[in-house]
Design an enzyme around this catalytic site. Structure first.
Site, PDB file in Angstrom:
ATOM      1  N   ALA A 132      67.275  33.327  45.418  1.00 57.51           N
ATOM      2  CA  ALA A 132      66.653  32.487  46.454  1.00 57.51           C
ATOM      3  C   ALA A 132      66.975  33.085  47.820  1.00 57.51           C
ATOM      4  O   ALA A 132      68.067  33.613  48.025  1.00 57.51           O
ATOM      5  CB  ALA A 132      67.181  31.064  46.373  1.00 57.51           C
ATOM      6  N   GLN A 138      70.938  33.769  51.719  1.00 61.84           N
ATOM      7  CA  GLN A 138      70.312  33.946  50.419  1.00 61.84           C
ATOM      8  C   GLN A 138      71.372  33.873  49.322  1.00 61.84           C
ATOM      9  O   GLN A 138      72.561  33.986  49.583  1.00 61.84           O
ATOM     10  CB  GLN A 138      69.553  35.267  50.356  1.00 61.84           C
ATOM     11  CG  GLN A 138      70.381  36.509  50.523  1.00 61.84           C
ATOM     12  CD  GLN A 138      69.518  37.752  50.742  1.00 61.84           C
ATOM     13  OE1 GLN A 138      68.527  37.711  51.456  1.00 61.84           O
ATOM     14  NE2 GLN A 138      69.918  38.868  50.121  1.00 61.84           N
ATOM     15  N   VAL A 139      70.893  33.640  48.081  1.00 65.64           N
ATOM     16  CA  VAL A 139      71.800  33.389  46.948  1.00 65.64           C
ATOM     17  C   VAL A 139      71.637  34.479  45.893  1.00 65.64           C
ATOM     18  O   VAL A 139      70.507  34.840  45.531  1.00 65.64           O
ATOM     19  CB  VAL A 139      71.518  31.998  46.328  1.00 65.64           C
ATOM     20  CG1 VAL A 139      72.494  31.722  45.180  1.00 65.64           C
ATOM     21  CG2 VAL A 139      71.602  30.908  47.385  1.00 65.64           C
ATOM     22  N   ASP A 288      69.148  15.736  51.286  1.00 61.30           N
ATOM     23  CA  ASP A 288      67.935  16.527  51.021  1.00 61.30           C
ATOM     24  C   ASP A 288      67.727  16.694  49.509  1.00 61.30           C
ATOM     25  O   ASP A 288      67.743  17.816  48.992  1.00 61.30           O
ATOM     26  CB  ASP A 288      68.060  17.899  51.705  1.00 61.30           C
ATOM     27  CG  ASP A 288      66.756  18.677  51.684  1.00 61.30           C
ATOM     28  OD1 ASP A 288      65.693  18.047  51.562  1.00 61.30           O
ATOM     29  OD2 ASP A 288      66.806  19.921  51.794  1.00 61.30           O
TER      30      ASP A 288
END
Length: 558
Positions: A132, A138-139, A288
Site C-alpha cells: 500500500a 507506504q507499507v 476512520d
C-alpha cells in the site's frame, strides 16, 4: 509573516496557479495574491473550457489532488466536518484518494536503517514492492528473524518538512482571508485550519498510531472475536511503525465473504457493537473505520487496522451523546435540544424557538419511519448542521463521531440490509446513563465536587478581603455592557439633532414675528441707524438655519 511569504514564494505561485487553472482564480484575486506575487492575471485567470462544466466540489477536489499530500490529507480530514462544509463538497472530498507513486526501495531501506537498524539483522524476508502507498507513507510486507510476518509502515522522505511548509502557507492565507472576506471571518477559517493542522501533524508521528492501536486493543482483551494487530515497539519510531501482519478478507469483499461461508449478519452486528463499545463505554474510538481498515478472519473474527485517526469523548460528552440517541428514538424535541446545547458552545443570541422549529422539521422527517430505515449518522449530521446554522459550535470530536457512524452504517448495511444501527446503539446508551446515575457514581461525583467547593470556600475570605480593599480605595472597576449600544447612541444623536432643529426653527419664527409685529404697531421703519435690521437679521437667520440643516443632513443622522 512577510518573510515567510518570501521564503515560500514558489509554493504560493503553485497554489495560485492551480486555483486559477481550475476556475477559482477569483479567490486568489480577492485575497490580493496576484499583486503580492506579481503574477500575470490575464494568463492565470484564463480557464479551461471543461472546467466550466464541473461543480464547485469537483473543482476543489481536483485542486487538492493536484497540490499534493498536505492538501489531500486536509481534504480527507475536512470530509469529517459536515457541520461546516456543504454536503456536495463533502461527497467530493470523500473521493480523495492517495494516488501517489511509491518511493524507491533504496529510500525505504535508508529510512529503516537510520531509524531502526540494519535490515539484514532484523528481517529474513523483506518485500521490495509495497502492499500500500499513501500520501504520508507506504507499507511493506516483511518477516522477522523470529518468523513473525509483519507490516512495516515507512514515512515518505522529507514529507514532514513539505507538510509543515504547506500548513504555514495555509495559515497565512487563512489569516489574509479573515482580514479581507466577511464570510471567512464569520466562519473563523483560521481556527478551522489550526484544528485540521493539529490532526494532520499528529498523523506524522507513527508513535501516536502505535499507542492508539494498543489502547484500543486493551478495550477488547476479553473479546475473542475482535483483533487488533500487535505493535513491535523495539522496531518502531516516529517514522517507522512495525505491526503484526494479519491476512484477512476485506469487509467490502462481500462475494468472497459469502463464498467462505461467513455469517454476514453476525459480522455486521459485531462491527457495530465494537464501534459503540469504543464510543459509549470507552470514549476512545477508531475515527476512520472504512472498509480498507476492517478485515474478517474465520469464525467471524473482526480485525481493525490503521489507527492514525482517533476520536475521543470525555465522560460528559458520552452522556450527552447517549441522551441525544435516546431522545431521537423517543422523538423528544426537548431532549434533543437539551443534548445539543449541552454538547456545543451556545451563543447568547441563539433563537431557541427557531432552533426548536428546525429540530421539529427533522423529527417530522423521521416520524413513523421504522428504526431499521433510520440512518443514525445522517440524522446526527443533520442535527449538527442545524446547530451550526444557529452558530452553536460543536466540538470536532463529535463531528468526527457523526462521520464515523455514517462510515460504519455504510459498511454494516452492505452485510445486513435489515440491521438497525440505532437499535444497537440504544442499549449502550442506556447502560451508560444507568452507570452515570448509579448511587456509587453519584456519590463519587458529589465528593469530587465537594472538594472543589471546599477549595472555593477556603479561598472565599481572601477574595472578600481583596474586594473590600479595592472598594475602600475607591478603585472598583465596573464594566457595563449594553447590547446594541451603537444603535442606541445613533438614535439618541438623531433625536437631539431633530430637537435642536425644532428649537432653532421656533426661536427664529418668534424673533422674526416679534420684530415684524413691533415695527407694524409702532408705525416705524425697519431701519435702525439707517440700517435695515429686520432684513439683515432675516438674512443672517436664514443662513444659520440653512447651515444647521446642512450640518445635520451631512452627518447622516437626521
Amino acid at each position: 509573516m512577510f518573510n515567510k511569504r518570501i521564503r515560500h514564494i514558489q509554493r504560493y505561485r503553485d497554489i495560485v496557479t492551480v486555483f486559477s487553472r481550475n476556475g477559482l482564480g477569483y479567490i486568489a484575486e480577492e485575497l490580493g495574491l496576484y499583486e503580492m506575487l506579481s503574477l500575470p492575471k490575464k494568463i492565470l485567470i484564463k480557464e479551461h473550457q471543461k472546467i466550466n462544466f464541473k461543480t464547485l466540489g469537483e473543482r476543489l477536489r481536483l485542486i487538492l489532488e493536484e497540490l499534493g499530500p498536505t492538501f489531500i490529507k486536509m481534504g480527507q480530514i475536512a470530509s469529517t466536518r459536515p457541520d461546516i462544509i456543504p454536503k456536495d463538497i463533502i461527497h467530493e472530498f470523500e473521493k480523495l484518494q492517495d494516488n501517489v507513486p511509491a518511493f524507491s526501495i533504496q529510500e525505504v531501506k535508508a529510512i529503516i536503517e537510520q531509524e531502526v537498524g540494519e535490515i539484514d539483522n532484523i528481517f529474513i524476508e523483506f518485500s521490495e514492492v509495497p502492499i500500500a502507498a499513501a500520501s504520508i507513507g507506504q507499507v511493506h510486507y516483511a518477516v522477522l528473524k523470529s518468523g513473525q510476518p509483519v507490516a512495516v509502515k515507512v514515512q515518505r522522505p522529507n514529507i514532514e518538512n513539505i507538510i509543515k511548509t504547506d500548513l504555514e502557507i495555509l495559515k497565512e492565507i487563512a489569516l489574509l482571508a479573515e482580514s479581507r472576506l466577511d464570510w471567512a471571518s464569520r466562519y473563523k477559517i483560521l481556527d478551522i485550519i489550526e484544528e485540521f493542522s493539529n490532526a494532520l501533524l499528529a498523523e506524522l508521528d507513527y508513535s501516536n498510531e502505535g499507542r492508539n492501536a494498543e489502547k484500543i486493543s486493551k478495550q477488547f482483551n476479553n473479546k475473542k472475536n475482535i483483533r487488533i494487530p500487535t505493535i513491535y515497539w523495539e522496531y518502531s519510531t516516529k517514522k517507522v511503525l512495525m505491526m503484526e501482519f494479519i491476512k484477512g478478507t476485506k469487509i467490502n469483499e462481500i462475494e468472497e465473504i459469502q463464498q467462505k461461508g461467513y455469517n454476514t449478519k453476525i459480522l455486521a452486528e459485531r462491527i457495530a457493537q465494537a464501534i459503540f463499545h469504543q464510543i459509549l463505554i470507552e470514549g476512545f474510538y477508531h475515527g476512520d473505520p472504512h472498509p480498507g481498515n476492517i478485515a474478517v478472519l474465520p469464525d467471524e473474527i473482526i480485525v481493525f487496522m490503521d489507527f492514525g485517526m482517533i476520536g475521543r469523548l470525555n465522560p460528559e460528552m458520552k452522556t450527552h451523546f447517549a441522551s441525544l440517541v435516546i431522545s431521537m428514538m423517543r422523538q423528544n424535541t426537548d431532549g434533543v435540544i437539551k443534548a445539543i446545547t449541552r454538547m456545543g458552545l451556545v451563543p447568547d443570541e441563539v433563537n431557541m424557538q427557531l432552533l426548536r422549529t428546525d429540530i421539529d422539521f427533522i423529527k417530522d422527517k423521521y416520524y413513523d419511519v421504522s428504526l431499521s430505515q433510520v440512518s443514525l449518522g445522517e440524522a446526527i449530521n443533520e442535527l449538527f448542521s442545524i446547530a451550526n446554522q444557529h452558530h452553536i459550535r460543536i466540538p470536532s470530536d463529535l463531528t468526527l463521531l457523526a462521520k464515523t457512524l455514517l462510515t460504519i452504517e455504510g459498511v454494516v448495511v452492505k452485510l445486513d440490509p435489515d440491521i438497525s444501527i440505532i437499535n444497537i446503539a440504544e442499549p449502550f446508551g442506556r447502560q451508560l446513563l444507568k452507570d452515570r446515575y448509579h448511587p456509587r457514581k453519584m456519590a463519587e461525583s458529589i465528593f469530587n465536587k465537594w472538594e472543589e467547593y471546599g477549595e472555593i470556600f477556603t479561598e472565599l475570605p481572601k477574595h472578600i478581603q481583596e474586594i473590600s480593599s479595592i472598594m475602600k480605595s475607591g478603585k472598583l472597576p465596573i464594566e457595563i455592557n449594553i447590547p446594541k449600544v451603537e444603535l442606541l447612541l445613533t438614535k439618541l444623536d438623531r433625536i437631539s439633532n431633530r430637537l435642536s432643529f425644532s428649537i432653532v426653527l421656533l426661536s427664529f419664527s418668534i424673533i422674526m414675528v416679534g420684530l415684524i409685529i413691533g415695527s407694524a404697531l409702532g408705525g416705524q421703519s425697519s431701519l435702525l441707524w439707517n440700517i435695515p435690521a429686520i432684513e439683515i437679521g432675516f438674512g443672517v437667520a436664514i443662513f444659520m438655519f440653512l447651515w444647521l440643516l446642512y450640518s445635520i443632513f451631512k452627518s447622516g443622522r437626521f
